[in-house]
Scaffold this active site. Sequence first.
Site, PDB file in Angstrom:
ATOM      1  N   TYR A   1      27.973  27.771  43.431  1.00 38.97           N
ATOM      2  CA  TYR A   1      27.351  28.157  44.698  1.00 38.97           C
ATOM      3  C   TYR A   1      26.576  26.995  45.302  1.00 38.97           C
ATOM      4  CZ  TYR A   1      24.471  30.676  48.054  1.00 38.97           C
ATOM      5  OH  TYR A   1      23.838  31.079  49.212  1.00 38.97           O
TER       6      TYR A   1
ATOM      7  N   LYS B   1      27.543  24.617  48.673  1.00 45.30           N
ATOM      8  CA  LYS B   1      26.569  24.498  49.766  1.00 45.30           C
ATOM      9  C   LYS B   1      26.232  23.029  50.027  1.00 45.30           C
ATOM     10  CE  LYS B   1      25.994  28.799  50.878  1.00 45.30           C
ATOM     11  NZ  LYS B   1      26.468  29.289  52.193  1.00 45.30           N
TER      12      LYS B   1
END
Length: 253
Positions: free
Chosen positions: A135, A139
């Site tokens: 994650y 990002k």
Amino acid sequence: MAAAGGRSAGRSCFVLGASGETGRVLLQELLSRRVFARVTLIGRRRLSLDEETGAVVEQAVVDFERLSEHAAAFQGHDVGFCCLGTTKAKAGTAGFIRVDRDYVTQAAELARAGGCTHFVLQSSQGANPHSRFLYLRVKGEVENLVQAVGFDRCTILRPALLLCKRQESRPAEWVARQVLGVVAWVFPTCYSVPVERVARAMVACVLHPGEGKVKVLENAAIHKLGKAVPQQACSAEEMGREELDHHSDALVG
């Protein structure tokens, strides 16, 4: 930037991810503060809007898998707001990467080609292209890719856990929300932020862009910038499942 007593003359923006928690609140903020003369929602489906809101908002329905065929939706906007995102729990690993990195990057490229000069990206606390957690790595990657597009201004917001009201909840999440709610109360600017404050900060960074081509706002800065308008605090029961999913993804990679 805003014209006195009305919308900013001739200025236009688009919002990606208006159906999500931040996107919905962002739209309300843009309309209530009368920031732009034209607001376009770009998404995979039309949203149901009330009559008053629908009169001042345009909607462009696009196929994100064939986004290059929808370049016209990105034409003529001064500012682009991106709240687009999913979770690994919802979309799987490949789907998460495709939405949070590839769709966002291609949208940014189309926006720049269409004349957009300021791109505002909702990212995440801890974003890092070298992270071992999927994650946070994705990002970080999309932050770098969007910066490389070459906007006159690029603002990246890295909120921590988003606190928001949702229409649905699962009993199994109750304990986690209680714990996170206590943490948020003790350390209000470190580990969480109300979604209203994020939306206000996104608008504020356009109204008062400051110096520099690229600006990264960490969670404490988002709290500070988003304090301009008083808001009602959210309770622990109002934390969103999607934000819990995000942070679970970060922990398990």
